[in-house]
Enzyme design. Structure first.
Site, mmCIF file in Angstrom:
data_model
loop_
_atom_site.group_PDB
_atom_site.id
_atom_site.type_symbol
_atom_site.label_atom_id
_atom_site.label_comp_id
_atom_site.label_asym_id
_atom_site.label_seq_id
_atom_site.Cartn_x
_atom_site.Cartn_y
_atom_site.Cartn_z
ATOM 1 C CE LYS A 45 -3.344 -1.196 -0.582
ATOM 2 N NZ LYS A 45 -3.633 -1.944 -1.851
ATOM 3 C CG HIS A 100 4.729 -6.426 -1.110
ATOM 4 N ND1 HIS A 100 4.879 -5.109 -1.480
ATOM 5 C CD2 HIS A 100 3.473 -6.779 -1.504
ATOM 6 C CE1 HIS A 100 3.774 -4.694 -2.075
ATOM 7 N NE2 HIS A 100 2.915 -5.683 -2.114
ATOM 8 C CB SER A 130 -3.905 2.374 1.997
ATOM 9 O OG SER A 130 -4.030 1.799 0.737
#
Ligand code: A3P
Length: 288
Positions: A45, A100, A130
């Site tokens: 995010k 990630h 988010s």
């Protein structure tokens, strides 16, 4: 549909199962990068999809065709996902790869290959908001419960993908060890033109003014929100339920103000100071 309960534990964090398996994570952590690879590294995010789109447009010299015809997960596949090996394209261009994963998993391989890394960070308060909304729509993530509960887990680093603090400190500690370009979501928001020009220059792919213009136009929130190749509407609603929250949700800076109570803000600030106080990193946000 019920949420998918399967998870995978790796490098001290919990990840959604199905898309991550022991095998896919082992493949990712032993992946042989090439000098020409470009890796987008982010905590979830933080502007991952935006950066995937920007890089696509930089390498196509502003031609929107690839961005409009190929899903983002095929243009810049996630290194740690099960499908990665299959979709990694052998194009003449640098391979765009997304991750990630925390830096300690990838740094040795990246140092060996001298691949380029672009690290995008975002104000963790906006990341938490988010991420909370994303949990509502993404059925491969657990039910987030109340915002209060979710925020506590985010601050403790027990949400899926682990601690924001560790992720950012880890990757940014490698700024001089790796060929790393550091940029924030807030920088992109404030001056997309300047950000695109800096990135293009750093990638050795400078753009003509009309190519920059086309890139800006295509990478605006409104354009991307309408583009099925990036807004995740191609994914079945059983996996991503857009009736709960859209993937391209608000695209603003400071949305946390609409969500945080004064008490939550105070606690966030305290933990942020404890976690980040001794680092000399500079960010375009304050947390008080
Ligand atoms: P919000 O939920 O705050 O709207 P990621 O791609 O890392 O999952 O990040 C998703 C976040 O980036 C979402 O934030 C999304 O709206 C925002 N985003 C994606 N493209 C954007 C753009 N072109 N401009 C502004 N924000 C964008």
């Amino acid at each position: 549909m019920d949420r998918m309960e399967v998870t995978e534990t790796f490098a001290g964090m919990v990840l959604p199962g199905h898309m991550h398996t022991e095998e896919s994570l082992c493949f990712a952590s032993t992946f042989q990068f090439r000098d020409t690879d470009v890796l987008i590294a982010t905590y979830p995010k933080s502007g991952t999809t935006w950066m995937q789109e920007i890089l696509t447009l930089i390498y196509s010299k502003g031609d929107p065709e690839p961005a409009k015809t190929i899903p983002n997960w095929a243009r810049a596949p996630w290194l740690e996902h099960t499908y990665f090996r299959e979709v990694l394209q052998e194009t003449g261009r640098p391979r765009l790869i997304t991750t990630h994963l925390p830096c300690q998993v990838l740094t040795p391989a990246l140092q060996k290959a001298k691949a380029k890394v672009i690290y995008v960070a975002r104000n963790p308060k906006d990341v938490a908001v988010s991420f909370y909304h994303f949990h509502k729509m993404a059925k491969f993530l657990p039910d987030p419960g109340s915002f209060e509960d979710f925020l506590m887990r985010f601050l403790q680093g027990t949400v899926q993908y682990g601690s924001w603090f560790q992720h950012v400190k880890g990757w940014l500690s490698q700024r001089t060890e790796l060929a790393l370009f550091y940029i924030t979501y807030e920088d992109l928001h404030k001056d997309l033109r300047h950000s695109v020009e800096r990135l293009a220059e750093w990638l050795g792919c400078p753009l003509q003014p009309e190519e920059v213009q086309a890139t800006l136009q295509h990478c605006s929130f409104t354009s991307m929100r309408e583009n099925a190749m990036v807004n995740y509407t191609l994914i079945s609603p059983e996996i991503m339920d857009h009736s709960q929250s859209r993937f391209m949700r608000k695209g603003t800076v400071g949305d946390w103000r609409e969500h945080f109570s004064p008490l939550q803000n105070k606690l966030f600030h305290k933990i942020y100071q404890e976690e980040m106080g001794d680092s000399n990193l500079r960010f375009p946000w304050t947390t008080d």
